[in-house]
Enzyme design. Structure first.
Site, PDB file in Angstrom:
ATOM      1  N   ASP A   1       0.846  -1.202   0.000  1.00 36.55           N
ATOM      2  CA  ASP A   1       0.000   0.000   0.000  1.00 36.55           C
ATOM      3  C   ASP A   1       0.884   1.256   0.000  1.00 36.55           C
ATOM      4  OD1 ASP A   1       0.896  -0.104   2.591  1.00 36.55           O
ATOM      5  OD2 ASP A   1      -1.088  -0.114   3.531  1.00 36.55           O
ATOM      6  N   SER A   2       2.204   1.038   0.041  1.00 38.04           N
ATOM      7  CA  SER A   2       3.132   2.156  -0.178  1.00 38.04           C
ATOM      8  C   SER A   2       2.932   2.736  -1.574  1.00 38.04           C
ATOM      9  CB  SER A   2       4.586   1.709   0.006  1.00 38.04           C
ATOM     10  OG  SER A   2       4.862   0.577  -0.797  1.00 38.04           O
TER      11      SER A   2
ATOM     12  N   ASP B   1      -0.884  -6.339  -0.498  1.00 37.83           N
ATOM     13  CA  ASP B   1      -1.094  -5.720   0.818  1.00 37.83           C
ATOM     14  C   ASP B   1      -2.591  -5.511   1.063  1.00 37.83           C
ATOM     15  OD1 ASP B   1       0.226  -4.859   3.043  1.00 37.83           O
ATOM     16  OD2 ASP B   1       1.045  -3.036   2.138  1.00 37.83           O
TER      17      ASP B   1
ATOM     18  N   LYS C   1      -0.698  -9.634   2.683  1.00 39.07           N
ATOM     19  CA  LYS C   1       0.013  -9.130   3.874  1.00 39.07           C
ATOM     20  C   LYS C   1      -0.948  -8.312   4.711  1.00 39.07           C
ATOM     21  CE  LYS C   1       3.184  -5.676   3.838  1.00 39.07           C
ATOM     22  NZ  LYS C   1       2.528  -4.665   4.714  1.00 39.07           N
TER      23      LYS C   1
ATOM     24  N   GLU D   1      -1.178  -5.877   8.301  1.00 41.77           N
ATOM     25  CA  GLU D   1      -0.473  -5.185   9.382  1.00 41.77           C
ATOM     26  C   GLU D   1      -1.125  -5.539  10.724  1.00 41.77           C
ATOM     27  OE1 GLU D   1      -0.086  -0.949   8.928  1.00 41.77           O
ATOM     28  OE2 GLU D   1       0.889  -1.121   6.971  1.00 41.77           O
TER      29      GLU D   1
ATOM     30  N   GLU E   1       9.064  -3.879  10.480  1.00 40.58           N
ATOM     31  CA  GLU E   1       9.394  -2.544   9.961  1.00 40.58           C
ATOM     32  C   GLU E   1       9.871  -1.641  11.096  1.00 40.58           C
ATOM     33  OE1 GLU E   1       6.512  -0.776   7.364  1.00 40.58           O
ATOM     34  OE2 GLU E   1       7.672   1.070   7.171  1.00 40.58           O
TER      35      GLU E   1
HETATM   36  O1  KIV Z   1       3.511  -1.134   1.734  1.00 43.12           O
HETATM   37  C1  KIV Z   1       4.717  -1.446   1.795  1.00 43.12           C
HETATM   38  O2  KIV Z   1       5.533  -1.154   0.907  1.00 43.12           O
HETATM   39  C2  KIV Z   1       5.178  -2.169   2.970  1.00 43.12           C
HETATM   40  C3  KIV Z   1       6.659  -2.361   3.115  1.00 43.12           C
HETATM   41  C4  KIV Z   1       7.221  -1.126   3.694  1.00 43.12           C
HETATM   42  C5  KIV Z   1       6.979  -3.562   3.893  1.00 43.12           C
HETATM   43  O3  KIV Z   1       4.407  -2.538   3.783  1.00 43.12           O
END
Ligand code: KIV
Length: 263
Positions: free
Chosen positions: A45-46, A84, A114, A116, A183
């Site tokens: 989600d970056s 994500d 993924k 969080e 992280e």
């Molecule tokens: O969204 C992302 O890029 C991440 C990484 C920083 C692990 O969660």
């Protein structure tokens, strides 16, 4: 796609080979990552702050992650593709969570998701794993909580935070996560977490004593805007190269064409 990296490949790498992971957000990025031998591609989600010009990851939606993951998968990378789960999705009902993750696997064709969070989402992770959805955990700094945190900071700097993080990692491992991202975790704490679990710990800003590393691709390639985190080594300045190439193109166009229009 025979020979592709699976979650079992990643799991088995612990203690044998360091895992190399990177974010990618489109087919070209995925192709480059796969051809460079990257083990795991995260459609993070970056994408919000790295590519879409958002101030944080909070505005990123499930539809956006599906859109970008589909593009990554279309490149048919050899790397494992993890999508994500965006902001707040893990906090609705289990049915909603299952449906969101189902879409990431069925519509976007990610290999895994993924999430969080630690102990607080361990039951949800266990349910997803039971449903056949492989989960990559994510502990330490949780950027989706920035509105609550106020500022991005390092975690695990005192014994209470260290104990919490170890408990989070153990709960995720017990729930069936195939690996965990740490992280911005203090290096000594990351080492302690790595030693406390039997699944790989993949670090970002968490020192070298991890089972592998993950980075945001735009940080490594000089393609972002704003400050690059101090832990991210910049391997190329593609931003500068792009500006120079586009400037040369602009120069060519402006010095050609009908008489009287150049300059
Ligand atoms: O969204 C992302 O890029 C991440 C990484 C920083 C692990 O969660």
């Amino acid at each position: 796609m025979p020979g592709r990296i699976t979650v079992q490949t990643i799991r088995r790498m612990k203690g044998k080979q360091l895992i190399v992971a990177i974010t990618a957000y489109d087919a070209n990025g995925a192709r480059h990552a796969s051809e460079a031998g990257i083990d795991l591609i995260l459609v993070g989600d970056s994408v919000g702050n790295a590519v879409l010009g958002m101030p944080s990851t909070v505005s990123v939606t499930l539809e956006m992650i599906i859109h970008h993951t589909s593009a990554v998968v279309r490149a048919q990378p050899h790397s494992l593709v993890v999508a994500d789960l965006p902001f707040a999705e893990a906090r609705y009902s289990m049915d909603h969570l299952l449906d969101s993750c189902r879409r990431l696997l069925q519509e976007a064709r990610a290999d895994a998701v993924k999430l969080e969070g630690g102990i607080g989402i361990a039951d949800s992770v266990a349910n997803l794993v039971l449903a056949g959805i492989p989960v990559l955990g994510h502990i330490g700094l949780l950027p989706q909580r920035i509105n609550d945190l106020g500022t991005y900071r390092r975690f695990g700097r005192n014994s209470s935070e260290r104990d919490h993080l170890i408990a989070d990692a153990r709960a995720l491992e017990k729930a069936g996560a195939f690996a965990i991202v740490a992280e911005m975790v203090e290096a000594g704490t990351a080492k302690a977490i790595r030693e406390a679990i039997s699944v790989p710990l993949i670090g970002i800003g968490s020192g070298d004593d991890c089972d592998g590393q993950i980075r945001v691709v735009t940080d490594l390639l000089g393609l972002g805007h704003g400050k690059v985190p101090s832990f991210a080594k910049v391997y190329a300045d593609l931003g500068k190269a792009t500006r120079e190439a586009l400037g040369a193109y602009a120069g060519d166009v402006r010095s050609s064409g009908p008489a009287g229009t150049s300059g």
